[in-house]
Design a protein around this motif. Sequence first.
Motif, PDB file in Angstrom:
ATOM      1  N   TRP A   1      35.567  40.558  46.142  1.00 29.37           N
ATOM      2  CA  TRP A   1      34.321  40.431  45.379  1.00 29.37           C
ATOM      3  C   TRP A   1      34.301  39.114  44.606  1.00 29.37           C
ATOM      4  O   TRP A   1      35.344  38.538  44.302  1.00 29.37           O
ATOM      5  CB  TRP A   1      34.114  41.612  44.434  1.00 29.37           C
ATOM      6  N   GLY A   2      33.089  38.640  44.358  1.00 26.57           N
ATOM      7  CA  GLY A   2      32.939  37.382  43.624  1.00 26.57           C
ATOM      8  C   GLY A   2      31.563  36.796  43.843  1.00 26.57           C
ATOM      9  O   GLY A   2      30.618  37.490  44.206  1.00 26.57           O
ATOM     10  N   TRP A   3      31.425  35.480  43.642  1.00 30.03           N
ATOM     11  CA  TRP A   3      30.154  34.803  43.864  1.00 30.03           C
ATOM     12  C   TRP A   3      30.385  33.316  44.075  1.00 30.03           C
ATOM     13  O   TRP A   3      31.454  32.785  43.758  1.00 30.03           O
ATOM     14  CB  TRP A   3      29.181  35.041  42.709  1.00 30.03           C
ATOM     15  N   ALA A   4      29.389  32.663  44.611  1.00 28.36           N
ATOM     16  CA  ALA A   4      29.481  31.230  44.887  1.00 28.36           C
ATOM     17  C   ALA A   4      28.157  30.573  44.533  1.00 28.36           C
ATOM     18  O   ALA A   4      27.102  31.203  44.593  1.00 28.36           O
ATOM     19  CB  ALA A   4      29.786  30.991  46.367  1.00 28.36           C
ATOM     20  N   GLY A   5      28.238  29.308  44.149  1.00 23.46           N
ATOM     21  CA  GLY A   5      27.030  28.533  43.911  1.00 23.46           C
ATOM     22  C   GLY A   5      26.702  28.277  42.466  1.00 23.46           C
ATOM     23  O   GLY A   5      25.910  27.397  42.165  1.00 23.46           O
TER      24      GLY A   5
ATOM     25  N   THR B   1      32.577  34.274  30.432  1.00 30.23           N
ATOM     26  CA  THR B   1      31.415  35.017  30.918  1.00 30.23           C
ATOM     27  C   THR B   1      31.660  35.530  32.328  1.00 30.23           C
ATOM     28  O   THR B   1      31.397  36.693  32.653  1.00 30.23           O
ATOM     29  CB  THR B   1      30.161  34.129  30.906  1.00 30.23           C
ATOM     30  N   ASP B   2      32.185  34.636  33.193  1.00 30.69           N
ATOM     31  CA  ASP B   2      32.427  35.023  34.578  1.00 30.69           C
ATOM     32  C   ASP B   2      33.499  36.100  34.669  1.00 30.69           C
ATOM     33  O   ASP B   2      33.402  37.018  35.486  1.00 30.69           O
ATOM     34  CB  ASP B   2      32.843  33.804  35.397  1.00 30.69           C
TER      35      ASP B   2
ATOM     36  N   VAL C   1      33.225  43.742  35.447  1.00 31.06           N
ATOM     37  CA  VAL C   1      32.221  44.779  35.700  1.00 31.06           C
ATOM     38  C   VAL C   1      32.195  45.124  37.184  1.00 31.06           C
ATOM     39  O   VAL C   1      32.166  46.300  37.567  1.00 31.06           O
ATOM     40  CB  VAL C   1      30.829  44.307  35.227  1.00 31.06           C
ATOM     41  N   MET C   2      32.212  44.107  38.039  1.00 35.25           N
ATOM     42  CA  MET C   2      32.237  44.340  39.485  1.00 35.25           C
ATOM     43  C   MET C   2      33.520  45.054  39.892  1.00 35.25           C
ATOM     44  O   MET C   2      33.514  45.937  40.742  1.00 35.25           O
ATOM     45  CB  MET C   2      32.094  43.017  40.231  1.00 35.25           C
ATOM     46  N   ARG C   3      34.624  44.670  39.267  1.00 33.74           N
ATOM     47  CA  ARG C   3      35.901  45.332  39.545  1.00 33.74           C
ATOM     48  C   ARG C   3      35.813  46.815  39.205  1.00 33.74           C
ATOM     49  O   ARG C   3      36.339  47.663  39.914  1.00 33.74           O
ATOM     50  CB  ARG C   3      37.017  44.677  38.737  1.00 33.74           C
ATOM     51  N   GLY C   4      35.138  47.125  38.095  1.00 31.78           N
ATOM     52  CA  GLY C   4      35.000  48.524  37.703  1.00 31.78           C
ATOM     53  C   GLY C   4      34.273  49.344  38.756  1.00 31.78           C
ATOM     54  O   GLY C   4      34.639  50.493  39.031  1.00 31.78           O
ATOM     55  N   LYS C   5      33.240  48.769  39.379  1.00 36.29           N
ATOM     56  CA  LYS C   5      32.533  49.468  40.453  1.00 36.29           C
ATOM     57  C   LYS C   5      33.446  49.696  41.654  1.00 36.29           C
ATOM     58  O   LYS C   5      33.332  50.682  42.369  1.00 36.29           O
ATOM     59  CB  LYS C   5      31.307  48.672  40.885  1.00 36.29           C
TER      60      LYS C   5
ATOM     61  N   ALA D   1      30.534  41.336  47.665  1.00 35.98           N
ATOM     62  CA  ALA D   1      31.574  42.315  47.388  1.00 35.98           C
ATOM     63  C   ALA D   1      31.683  43.261  48.578  1.00 35.98           C
ATOM     64  O   ALA D   1      30.787  43.338  49.420  1.00 35.98           O
ATOM     65  CB  ALA D   1      31.287  43.110  46.114  1.00 35.98           C
ATOM     66  N   SER D   2      32.757  44.006  48.624  1.00 34.60           N
ATOM     67  CA  SER D   2      32.973  44.957  49.709  1.00 34.60           C
ATOM     68  C   SER D   2      32.069  46.170  49.601  1.00 34.60           C
ATOM     69  O   SER D   2      31.924  46.917  50.576  1.00 34.60           O
ATOM     70  CB  SER D   2      34.444  45.394  49.738  1.00 34.60           C
ATOM     71  N   THR D   3      31.475  46.412  48.436  1.00 38.21           N
ATOM     72  CA  THR D   3      30.565  47.543  48.267  1.00 38.21           C
ATOM     73  C   THR D   3      29.242  47.078  47.678  1.00 38.21           C
ATOM     74  O   THR D   3      29.185  46.094  46.930  1.00 38.21           O
ATOM     75  CB  THR D   3      31.173  48.627  47.356  1.00 38.21           C
ATOM     76  N   ALA D   4      28.195  47.818  48.005  1.00 39.33           N
ATOM     77  CA  ALA D   4      26.851  47.439  47.563  1.00 39.33           C
ATOM     78  C   ALA D   4      26.696  47.576  46.058  1.00 39.33           C
ATOM     79  O   ALA D   4      26.031  46.745  45.418  1.00 39.33           O
ATOM     80  CB  ALA D   4      25.818  48.307  48.278  1.00 39.33           C
ATOM     81  N   ASP D   5      27.286  48.609  45.464  1.00 37.75           N
ATOM     82  CA  ASP D   5      27.093  48.811  44.027  1.00 37.75           C
ATOM     83  C   ASP D   5      27.790  47.748  43.202  1.00 37.75           C
ATOM     84  O   ASP D   5      27.357  47.433  42.091  1.00 37.75           O
ATOM     85  CB  ASP D   5      27.521  50.219  43.598  1.00 37.75           C
ATOM     86  N   SER D   6      28.872  47.178  43.752  1.00 36.40           N
ATOM     87  CA  SER D   6      29.538  46.093  43.028  1.00 36.40           C
ATOM     88  C   SER D   6      28.663  44.847  43.000  1.00 36.40           C
ATOM     89  O   SER D   6      28.568  44.165  41.980  1.00 36.40           O
ATOM     90  CB  SER D   6      30.888  45.777  43.673  1.00 36.40           C
ATOM     91  N   VAL D   7      28.011  44.523  44.111  1.00 35.20           N
ATOM     92  CA  VAL D   7      27.075  43.394  44.130  1.00 35.20           C
ATOM     93  C   VAL D   7      25.922  43.645  43.153  1.00 35.20           C
ATOM     94  O   VAL D   7      25.529  42.771  42.383  1.00 35.20           O
ATOM     95  CB  VAL D   7      26.530  43.169  45.553  1.00 35.20           C
TER      96      VAL D   7
END
Length: 610
Positions: A5-9, A16-17, A23-27, A138-144
């Motif tokens: 999971w993560g982001w680019a751009g 902050t990141d 939060v994404m890790r928690g999902k 991310a590997s799951t939709a709810d994490s994104v």
Amino acid sequence: MNRVWGWAGSPAQNDTDRHVINVMRGKLQADEGSFPDLAVASSNGRGGLHEAEGVRAALVGSCRWDDADLENLAGTIGAAAALALAWRRYGADLLGRLHGTFSLAVIDKQSDTALLAIDRAGVHGMCYAHAGQTMVFASTADSVAAHPLVGAKLDPQAIFNYLYFHMVPSPGTIYRKVHKLLPGEYVLFSGGGATRHFYWHMPYKEDKRSAFSEQADRFRTVLRNGVARSASGAASPGAFLSGGTDSSTVSGLLTQVLGKPAETYSIGFGAEGFDETEYARIASRHFGTHHHEYYVTPDDVVKAIPIIAAAYDEPFGNASAVPTYLCAKRAREDGIDVMLAGDGGDEIFGGNARYAKQKIFEIYGRIPELLRHTVIEPLAFGAPGLSALMPFRKLQSYINQAKIPLPDRLESYNFLHLNPLASIFDPDFLGQIDEEACLALMREPYARTEACSPINRMMHLDLKQTLADNDLRKVNRMCELAGVEVRYPLLDEEVMAFSAQLPENWKVKGLQLRYFFKEALRDFLPPEIIAKSKHGFGLPFGLWMEHHKPLQDMAYDSLQAFRSRGYVQPAYIDNLIDQHRSGHASYYGVMIWVIMMLEQWLATHVSDAP
């Protein structure tokens, strides 16, 4: 657990990141370390993170390189280091050199480019959202959806698609802005834009012919190699054993590979027509496995429903998730760390009953058009009252179905075709829906292949819809929930390539399903297994719901709660319950289960659903 999971751009902002990625890790229920904008969690140690020369790479799964330098680097420094080097050497073309099961992310800070990809069979998943100048993944939709640039707004079309297919098919997700990758697909993010491409297609070779005996000998070797690779590195491997052709084959070969009795696991049901444990026992005795059985009860189902609904990142309506979870849970309690599953055999060797059924309908299209229009159809429909006579009624039904083109014809008996949609759905909800979208989702993979035969085209559709969207999602998540890793020998790349080059009439010969597979293994599998029809871990939910009060109460409470959400007409819920009570318990129990699991998921995951 194998998650990315993560982001680019967007420029990294450290604190902050790190908060957002937490939060994404928690999902994801993951707890490993990370970069400020990229993280992984790998349960089998075959993956990780690496950064070099402005390239951040994340890779999880069980994969290998056909480039010797990259394979050596992966073995010494790590798989993610090999991925970073492969990106610098080959760009997105690296995917042609990477094999096995995986999901990956590469973020190239210097070129402001990112690559996301999953394996050829879609064993691993990847979701993403393109939000302005940022791509969140991310590997799951709810994490994104947990990322503040994306949000968790539900997609009405996805609700409709779920009720149609009993899962949310890719490339969509339950969330408006979040998308899934398909098997063998990647997305490239560059200059603020995102483009999707397929790096692999099932290599069907419909004109290839070889001696049957030569192919059968090679097949045995290919299968054994697939099982050996799947069992490699497992401290304590086991296998699902339903008593079907695939699970029996995998269990027998695992015993050979290990040189000792394989630990096999099966689920039974105390309901007529659902219990296949005797076939599992036959296979176990034949191969000499150490077999374990567990009989599911209605009370088990009541306990499992909220656990399973909470475990999925999207609503999931395949009821066999319950026995899959309980079977994997039993294996984990016995110390099993890796389970081998037989999923995929039907979709690459021609084992689904619809393949034979559709061959019958396809015959009609080969009759000369003039003969159909001037003789057959006037005879079938020409005189009033013919539909009251059984032979003519059957002929009319056959013609009406045969005139529907594939793949649309596959959904002729879909629950949502039983009544006009206006009688099922709330008008406001229906106004937001594209009624043709579900058929379009089937037409795309059906057409996206060089194969010409309807059998291969249907199997190509099933690789996406039946396997990646449904069966693999079911087994992956339930095994993860149980704490055990799952691997799929029949989806080994060598096995898939072998199946693709078989003539389609070896897969379905006449109306014989899996002809080549069964003939090639006739002296390996027990004759009872060869002769039996396909079944699997079906759940007698509709039957049990009739008489088991706690299960009935849970179902009715869920239906009543769903009634108030404004998706369907209240009368549709009432009719569903009435039909279930009127002697069609198993049939209508399917749709009751699907709606119940949607409501259970909404109640667990979405606080502001209508």
